[in-house]
Motif scaffolding. Structure first.
Motif, PDB file in Angstrom:
ATOM      1  N   ALA A 173      -3.321  -8.772  -5.547  1.00 39.92           N
ATOM      2  CA  ALA A 173      -2.772  -9.061  -4.159  1.00 39.92           C
ATOM      3  C   ALA A 173      -3.665  -8.533  -3.283  1.00 39.92           C
ATOM      4  O   ALA A 173      -3.951  -8.987  -2.176  1.00 39.92           O
ATOM      5  CB  ALA A 173      -1.523  -8.299  -4.272  1.00 39.92           C
ATOM      6  N   ARG A 176      -6.274 -10.961  -2.678  1.00 39.20           N
ATOM      7  CA  ARG A 176      -5.767 -12.194  -1.826  1.00 39.20           C
ATOM      8  C   ARG A 176      -5.320 -11.661  -0.424  1.00 39.20           C
ATOM      9  O   ARG A 176      -5.722 -12.614   0.486  1.00 39.20           O
ATOM     10  CB  ARG A 176      -4.448 -12.590  -2.567  1.00 39.20           C
ATOM     11  CG  ARG A 176      -4.400 -13.288  -3.917  1.00 39.20           C
ATOM     12  CD  ARG A 176      -3.146 -13.845  -4.222  1.00 39.20           C
ATOM     13  NE  ARG A 176      -1.936 -13.147  -4.066  1.00 39.20           N
ATOM     14  CZ  ARG A 176      -1.298 -12.558  -5.110  1.00 39.20           C
ATOM     15  NH1 ARG A 176      -2.069 -12.378  -6.172  1.00 39.20           N
ATOM     16  NH2 ARG A 176      -0.302 -11.705  -4.841  1.00 39.20           N
ATOM     17  N   THR A 177      -5.184 -10.430  -0.345  1.00 43.12           N
ATOM     18  CA  THR A 177      -4.863 -10.210   1.243  1.00 43.12           C
ATOM     19  C   THR A 177      -6.288 -10.117   1.944  1.00 43.12           C
ATOM     20  O   THR A 177      -6.339 -10.662   3.276  1.00 43.12           O
ATOM     21  CB  THR A 177      -4.365  -8.881   1.261  1.00 43.12           C
ATOM     22  OG1 THR A 177      -2.980  -8.780   0.623  1.00 43.12           O
ATOM     23  CG2 THR A 177      -4.114  -8.273   2.525  1.00 43.12           C
ATOM     24  N   LEU A 180      -6.843 -13.884   2.857  1.00 45.68           N
ATOM     25  CA  LEU A 180      -6.080 -14.315   3.790  1.00 45.68           C
ATOM     26  C   LEU A 180      -6.500 -13.903   4.967  1.00 45.68           C
ATOM     27  O   LEU A 180      -6.865 -14.767   6.005  1.00 45.68           O
ATOM     28  CB  LEU A 180      -4.728 -13.785   3.852  1.00 45.68           C
ATOM     29  CG  LEU A 180      -3.676 -14.218   4.758  1.00 45.68           C
ATOM     30  CD1 LEU A 180      -2.377 -14.320   4.022  1.00 45.68           C
ATOM     31  CD2 LEU A 180      -3.660 -13.406   5.890  1.00 45.68           C
ATOM     32  N   LEU A 215      -7.140 -17.452  -3.319  1.00 44.20           N
ATOM     33  CA  LEU A 215      -6.586 -17.705  -2.037  1.00 44.20           C
ATOM     34  C   LEU A 215      -7.513 -18.526  -1.246  1.00 44.20           C
ATOM     35  O   LEU A 215      -7.066 -19.510  -0.650  1.00 44.20           O
ATOM     36  CB  LEU A 215      -6.255 -16.187  -1.214  1.00 44.20           C
ATOM     37  CG  LEU A 215      -5.656 -16.598   0.122  1.00 44.20           C
ATOM     38  CD1 LEU A 215      -4.328 -15.721   0.125  1.00 44.20           C
ATOM     39  CD2 LEU A 215      -6.329 -16.805   1.234  1.00 44.20           C
ATOM     40  N   ILE A 335      -0.413  -1.808  -0.409  1.00 43.82           N
ATOM     41  CA  ILE A 335      -1.807  -2.151   0.177  1.00 43.82           C
ATOM     42  C   ILE A 335      -1.917  -2.351   1.545  1.00 43.82           C
ATOM     43  O   ILE A 335      -1.316  -2.808   2.229  1.00 43.82           O
ATOM     44  CB  ILE A 335      -1.926  -3.607  -0.485  1.00 43.82           C
ATOM     45  CG1 ILE A 335      -1.889  -3.802  -1.827  1.00 43.82           C
ATOM     46  CG2 ILE A 335      -3.161  -4.187   0.035  1.00 43.82           C
ATOM     47  CD1 ILE A 335      -1.684  -5.150  -2.206  1.00 43.82           C
TER      48      ILE A 335
ATOM     49  N   PHE B 338       1.867  -6.389   7.362  1.00 39.48           N
ATOM     50  CA  PHE B 338       2.144  -6.935   6.035  1.00 39.48           C
ATOM     51  C   PHE B 338       1.837  -8.136   6.785  1.00 39.48           C
ATOM     52  O   PHE B 338       2.141  -8.843   7.741  1.00 39.48           O
ATOM     53  CB  PHE B 338       3.671  -6.651   5.755  1.00 39.48           C
ATOM     54  CG  PHE B 338       3.882  -5.496   5.207  1.00 39.48           C
ATOM     55  CD1 PHE B 338       3.206  -5.143   4.012  1.00 39.48           C
ATOM     56  CD2 PHE B 338       4.663  -4.588   5.980  1.00 39.48           C
ATOM     57  CE1 PHE B 338       3.345  -3.853   3.477  1.00 39.48           C
ATOM     58  CE2 PHE B 338       4.961  -3.243   5.326  1.00 39.48           C
ATOM     59  CZ  PHE B 338       4.165  -3.011   3.885  1.00 39.48           C
ATOM     60  N   VAL B 339       1.208  -8.965   5.598  1.00 38.44           N
ATOM     61  CA  VAL B 339       0.747 -10.382   5.691  1.00 38.44           C
ATOM     62  C   VAL B 339       1.435 -11.128   4.408  1.00 38.44           C
ATOM     63  O   VAL B 339       2.000 -10.424   3.545  1.00 38.44           O
ATOM     64  CB  VAL B 339      -0.441 -10.738   5.875  1.00 38.44           C
ATOM     65  CG1 VAL B 339      -1.208 -10.535   6.974  1.00 38.44           C
ATOM     66  CG2 VAL B 339      -1.233 -10.453   4.630  1.00 38.44           C
ATOM     67  N   ARG B 340       1.332 -12.137   4.176  1.00 40.23           N
ATOM     68  CA  ARG B 340       2.158 -12.900   3.021  1.00 40.23           C
ATOM     69  C   ARG B 340       1.468 -12.462   1.712  1.00 40.23           C
ATOM     70  O   ARG B 340       2.265 -12.131   0.798  1.00 40.23           O
ATOM     71  CB  ARG B 340       1.902 -14.450   2.990  1.00 40.23           C
ATOM     72  CG  ARG B 340       2.552 -15.204   2.161  1.00 40.23           C
ATOM     73  CD  ARG B 340       1.951 -16.339   1.187  1.00 40.23           C
ATOM     74  NE  ARG B 340       1.330 -17.337   2.478  1.00 40.23           N
ATOM     75  CZ  ARG B 340       0.005 -17.733   2.389  1.00 40.23           C
ATOM     76  NH1 ARG B 340      -0.512 -17.219   1.197  1.00 40.23           N
ATOM     77  NH2 ARG B 340      -0.695 -18.518   3.044  1.00 40.23           N
ATOM     78  N   GLU B 341       0.579 -11.863   1.588  1.00 40.71           N
ATOM     79  CA  GLU B 341      -0.323 -11.351   0.362  1.00 40.71           C
ATOM     80  C   GLU B 341       0.059  -9.883  -0.040  1.00 40.71           C
ATOM     81  O   GLU B 341      -0.408  -9.515  -1.244  1.00 40.71           O
ATOM     82  CB  GLU B 341      -1.646 -11.677   0.143  1.00 40.71           C
ATOM     83  CG  GLU B 341      -1.853 -13.421   0.305  1.00 40.71           C
ATOM     84  CD  GLU B 341      -1.111 -14.294  -0.552  1.00 40.71           C
ATOM     85  OE1 GLU B 341      -0.647 -13.695  -1.253  1.00 40.71           O
ATOM     86  OE2 GLU B 341      -1.105 -15.405  -0.075  1.00 40.71           O
ATOM     87  N   ASN B 342       0.235  -9.133   0.790  1.00 41.29           N
ATOM     88  CA  ASN B 342       0.484  -7.678   0.496  1.00 41.29           C
ATOM     89  C   ASN B 342       1.970  -6.970   0.764  1.00 41.29           C
ATOM     90  O   ASN B 342       2.020  -6.030   1.001  1.00 41.29           O
ATOM     91  CB  ASN B 342      -0.520  -6.813   1.356  1.00 41.29           C
ATOM     92  CG  ASN B 342      -0.236  -6.708   2.929  1.00 41.29           C
ATOM     93  OD1 ASN B 342       0.562  -7.501   3.301  1.00 41.29           O
ATOM     94  ND2 ASN B 342      -0.611  -5.410   3.412  1.00 41.29           N
TER      95      ASN B 342
END
Lengths: 348, 348
Positions: A173, A176-177, A180, A215, A335, B338-342
């Motif tokens: 994750a 991926r963050t 993103l 991602l 995270i 926070f975003v979609r991935e974390n």
DNA sequence: CTGAAAGCGCTTACAG
DNA sequence: CTGAAAGCGCTTACAG
């Protein structure tokens, strides 16, 4: 007369018709109690819904619990942070009748790490280990657990070992963050993206690369991911790798460092300052990454809170040694994303 | 023979030539000790570098400390979260010989809030208050402090009151962080940006707007900030305001909600889905904002960790009541992104 | 396998 | 203003 306050060990002893010492034995799972007696005491405990008072237990206990933490040696700033936070905990540990014995070992060397794990005294109440996901290491962890020492892995996991818990972040994750943010910050620009990593043998690094690539591949098809380069978390190697990518790939638009060595990457970015600005995302909040964030050379840093992790590991070990419950939500390691504007005040 | 272990109250008593009760009085600042005696005891404490054992103190103390938390009433999800986290702490509090009495009051009403503060029993050991920065509220806080009750403000501060501490985030920085993300996510697009807020009388909301505008003004001159609209943290009002902006401003490229009411904004965004996609950043991780982040309608959420804040407030109150030290770094409340991935696993 | 007794380091009435 | 004594709820040797 009902006692309005919580039942004590004495109440249980009376209800079960035994002495306090016997109740103590049952409560703490000590040996030498007849099964029938155990059952009677258990029943009394249940009936009164007895819960031991950790304060009293702590006071009465003369011996201190010893926990062993095994951290990577080397000049990695994040790992130094981890050690520092262990030091900052000493007061709290002391009040909780515990001490931490902190050892350093070369994490990149499975033989040395396994040896360090084997060297943990079997009298220790627990151990927290920054693991390497290697057969030798897993076996050493399993031996330690078999000998009755509670083990948690810290920061980097060995999932198929018998460790009780992993204290750290979901690194896929986290990757991926990072992906993103790189994708969004590029805002549609096409080009190629470089990935640096300490070692693909480190599970956390590998998972980050995986998440990042996944991602980008899914959400940003106009970006091309270059072959991953290993740096062994070394500043000089990281600088060389970054410089080479910048020099060789005219279409390079972003760089992601899934490992340490950010100071090296910063140097490479500085040297290339004349060319088009690259988007950069790395990991861990250290003096170096903080400075680059403030200076604008780094766009974002994905981080895990070393203090939180170390305290969580200690709380887990202590709680399981004492048979206490935890506030679960408090033990979830988040995270973190840091950009220039949300940096915490001083230390990382 | 030197005692190898930590000095106890008895050691201090012996060194000072007084009884344990007297040392206890000095250590805990209780009245009725002659100044000369106090000095002798203090000297002995210093010489032995005595530090009281909180476990023993806790055990011996029969009474429980009472803390009063004053939270906003209403259906605000974040505030509900705060209340939930207080509940989750009850076990821990119990073990620490403390209880929290949690009260709800309409935060938008200074008279009611001041009355609630005045209603806090003067026998309480401390209070945590989600404040409104209003003269009536500040005066009530100051009265409470004058009566010997330790006060911390929670989430929203009243900086010029006599509260001992503010437990919460730097809201200007949070606003700047939102601004940075909106700017970067827009990636150079020009246009106008709308700002929604619960109430400009709430210090936290106001500071966020300020920080946001400041950053956009400085780093993104091609963006125009529209006049701020107040929503009283109401979903319906927020939806109406957002819809109106979308309808009236053809050049709208982004929306920032510095207050609550995100579900309303989401509805407005959904209704306008056919038009060009807007960048949206809001505050607090709630079921609604989590769903929108996952669904892709929200780009980022700036958050503060309700559990962390509530625990930090309790630890501060408890520590100061017991004269203990804290791990300072642990009490720093971070500005989460926070975003979609974390997104953390489940609860917000 | 079980229990009586002392003790952990403080706090709390109660006397004086 | 100060002290002697009991007690908080457990654990730890030590007997039996």
């Amino acid at each position: 007369m009902e006692d309005p306050s919580r039942p004590t060990l004495v109440d249980v002893a009376r209800a079960a018709g035994v002495s306090r010492a016997t109740v103590d034995r049952v409560v703490n799972g000590r040996p030498n109690v007849r099964p029938g007696t155990v059952a009677r005491v258990r029943a009394a405990m249940a009936k009164l819904s007895y819960r031991p008072d950790p304060l009293a237990a702590g006071l009465a206990r003369r011996a201190r619990r010893r926990f062993c933490f095994i951290l990577p040696s080397g000049r990695n700033a994040f790992m130094a942070d981890l050690a520092g936070e262990i030091g900052a905990m000493s007061d709290w540990l002391d009040r909780n009748r515990a001490v931490i014995d902190c050892r350093k070992v070369d994490v990149f060397d499975p033989v040395a790490l396994a040896a360090a794990i084997d060297a943990v005294e079997r009298s220790a109440s627990g151990a927290a280990i920054v693991a390497l996901d290697h057969p030798l290491v897993r076996a050493a962890i399993d031996r330690l657990v078999a000998d009755g020492v509670e083990v948690v892995t810290l920061v980097s996991d060995a999932p198929t070992s018998r460790r009780a818990q992993f204290v750290g972040i979901d690194n896929s994750a986290a990757g991926r963050t990072a992906g993103l943010l790189v994708g969004r910050f590029l805002g549609g620009r096409a080009g190629s993206v470089g990935i640096l990593v300490g070692s693909l043998a480190l599970r956390d690094h590998m998972e980050r690369c995986f998440g990042f690539s996944q991602l980008i591949g899914r959400d940003h098809p106009h970006l091309t991911i270059l072959p991953i380069v290993e740096t062994r978390d070394d500043d000089a190697l990281a600088e060389a790798a970054a410089s080479q990518m910048i020099a060789e790939r005219a279409d390079l638009v972003a760089l992601y460092n899934a490992g340490a060595g950010n100071a090296g990457v910063a140097a490479a970015l500085a040297a290339a300052a004349s060319e088009a600005r690259l988007v950069f995302v790395g990991h861990e909040l250290t003096p170096a990454s903080r400075a680059e964030l403030l200076g604008g050379r780094f766009d974002a840093v994905i981080a895990q809170n070393a203090g939180h992790e170390v305290r969580s590991a200690a709380r887990r070990l202590l709680a399981s040694a004492a048979g206490e419950a935890l506030i679960d939500e408090q033990e979830r390691i988040r995270i973190d994303i840091f950009v220039r504007e949300n940096l915490p005040e001083s230390a990382g």
